[in-house]
Design a protein around this motif. Sequence first.
Motif, PDB file in Angstrom:
ATOM      1  N   SER A  79      14.148  12.885 -48.905  1.00 54.16           N
ATOM      2  CA  SER A  79      14.292  14.339 -49.020  1.00 54.16           C
ATOM      3  C   SER A  79      14.594  14.880 -47.627  1.00 54.16           C
ATOM      4  CB  SER A  79      13.008  14.962 -49.575  1.00 54.16           C
ATOM      5  OG  SER A  79      13.128  16.369 -49.661  1.00 54.16           O
ATOM      6  N   SER A 124      18.224  16.898 -53.329  1.00 51.43           N
ATOM      7  CA  SER A 124      17.417  17.991 -53.863  1.00 51.43           C
ATOM      8  C   SER A 124      17.549  18.068 -55.385  1.00 51.43           C
ATOM      9  CB  SER A 124      17.851  19.310 -53.224  1.00 51.43           C
ATOM     10  OG  SER A 124      17.130  20.396 -53.774  1.00 51.43           O
ATOM     11  N   ASP A 125      18.766  17.900 -55.888  1.00 52.74           N
ATOM     12  CA  ASP A 125      18.965  17.950 -57.337  1.00 52.74           C
ATOM     13  C   ASP A 125      18.313  16.762 -58.035  1.00 52.74           C
ATOM     14  OD1 ASP A 125      20.336  20.315 -57.139  1.00 52.74           O
ATOM     15  OD2 ASP A 125      22.329  19.400 -57.163  1.00 52.74           O
ATOM     16  N   ASP A 151      22.461  27.276 -49.339  1.00 50.58           N
ATOM     17  CA  ASP A 151      22.758  26.881 -50.717  1.00 50.58           C
ATOM     18  C   ASP A 151      24.174  27.266 -51.126  1.00 50.58           C
ATOM     19  OD1 ASP A 151      20.250  25.847 -50.930  1.00 50.58           O
ATOM     20  OD2 ASP A 151      19.375  27.598 -51.924  1.00 50.58           O
ATOM     21  N   ASN A 173      15.743  14.865 -56.869  1.00 50.18           N
ATOM     22  CA  ASN A 173      14.286  14.953 -56.745  1.00 50.18           C
ATOM     23  C   ASN A 173      13.702  16.076 -57.606  1.00 50.18           C
ATOM     24  OD1 ASN A 173      14.620  12.934 -54.867  1.00 50.18           O
ATOM     25  ND2 ASN A 173      14.357  14.260 -53.089  1.00 50.18           N
ATOM     26  N   GLY A 174      14.503  17.124 -57.831  1.00 45.57           N
ATOM     27  CA  GLY A 174      13.993  18.270 -58.586  1.00 45.57           C
ATOM     28  C   GLY A 174      14.167  18.159 -60.079  1.00 45.57           C
ATOM     29  N   SER A 233      21.826  18.298 -50.687  1.00 41.83           N
ATOM     30  CA  SER A 233      21.823  18.936 -52.011  1.00 41.83           C
ATOM     31  C   SER A 233      21.748  17.895 -53.121  1.00 41.83           C
ATOM     32  CB  SER A 233      23.070  19.797 -52.184  1.00 41.83           C
ATOM     33  OG  SER A 233      23.052  20.899 -51.305  1.00 41.83           O
TER      34      SER A 233
END
Length: 557
Positions: free
Chosen positions: A269, A311-312, A278, A314-315, A308
């Motif tokens: 991360s 982030s996508d 963003d 992991n989220g 990004s």
Amino acid sequence: MDKFIVRVFSTDRKVKVFVKVSSLQETIFEGSIKLKLDGNDFQVLQESDGTLIDDEDIFISLCQEAKMMHSQLSVMLMPIGRSWSSSSSSSETTNEPESSDSSEDVMDLSDSAFESGDTTTPRRSRSVCFAMHEVTSFLDPLTAKLNDKQLPKNFYVLKKKAVEEAFHLAGKYMIKIQDYKNATARKLAEFIINHDNGKYRKIFEIQIGSSMVIQDTNIFLKKYMREENTKKRLTPTRPRQRVESDCDDEGLLPPPPSKQDMYGCVAFSVPLPDGEDDETQEEKRKRLLVLGEDDDESIALMAATFPSQRSDINGAKPLISRLGAVMEKWPLLTKQGHFLSHSKTLMGKDVKRVWDKNIGEKAENIFKFMEQHFENEASKKEPAPQTLNMLDLIRKAKELDMGRRSVAASCVAVFSLIIGYMNESQNSVFIILPESASDEDIFEEARIAKDFPLLVIRGVSMLDYVDSCIILPGPTKIGATNVTDGFLITVLAYFAFLTVFNPAAHSSLEFYQRFFLQVNPPEGSKRAVRRRTVDSIDSKVRCLAEKLMAASSQWSL
């Protein structure tokens, strides 16, 4: 007749010369000429202790033994009627080894230390001799038991202790002379094992596959080095920086990079770079949707949007059900080149280069070890069907390699052989489908993996295939140019997409991770959490690693 190089000393040791001879008489003749000695009445003595050598067979045996030790026999030409005197009473004084029954019981590495150009080892330490009589004191009684009609019940326990004690003494000796080179360890091993015409060979031999090998002393040597350092209270020094793909000569695994998390990732991360937000990341993502896979701009934008992408991924929770949507958002991650670039940043190393390098260096030896292992298993009564399947795979790989004059088939077969050795499920790592299988067939058959990454090979076998791909939950497909790359992507998928190893094949997957990909986190693993888990390395992986290390050790005969 073979000729040997012999070192000949004058009586006072002030002069020494080399002669190349094939007999005792030739030694006297050549030595007396080079030393410019008058007369013909000389006897040949061992320079170290004055033992008389008056038999041709004994002389040849001593020369052969010295040659095997990468040394030369040292003798003295002594006029008949004169008595031998030790070096301490000669004009040129040297350190004298401890007295023993025979010069065969003493090994002096001082000459080899000086010949190797080692000037850091103190002269005092170099002259310390390894006394074989300390080893023979406990090996002789054990050797005698080998001649008994029935071995004692505790024989193998005594054998193990004797081997450990012999290596204990070898380790202490290497510490004493401050010489930790593999060449020195091998020289000591040969000296002990081949002593007295290989008298103790059966004590040290261990059956691994169809080969007889000798236990490695690295474990014992490191133990005594640590004790020595603690005892002397040595000042700690800064550890040497190591290249991420280098392997520790004395250990099973390479050291992990300092930035690794508990699973082996270094960029799991990451924050957005300076000047990015963003909105700018989203603009770049949309631009990627219209670019080609091999476009230079797409390569640069995929690298720029890595934060990004992570982030996508992991989220997306639960990821198993949402991975398909993530991959639709980042479609280039389904392409081998872009996925490997993503993994390179994630793992902090050039995963493709490291993988190919280790397959090339290690797979052939692993293949030979597996061949011996499964041949032994097949010799047992009622061998398991999996054993016969592994032997058939080995046979086919050898036939293909012989026809192609390469080891490519053996390198591919190793992945399946490791799974077979671990006694795990092949279908939990890869499956083979007919060449005619469609994408719908592939996704349907891949359901066997139960939401774990699965390598799908289309063709007759893993050695005779058309193409391969990796199926992820979603379902999502990542193409692979060949089967070897397919296994690489399969392993990397576990790290990229937050998945623990499939329990049905976790030992095999961890072996791939640690020895081919060289991802070795300081703690933690991708295995499913289990109670009473003390060691971060799987026990099967450690056991196989130790056997492979023993099979390729400098102690192997």
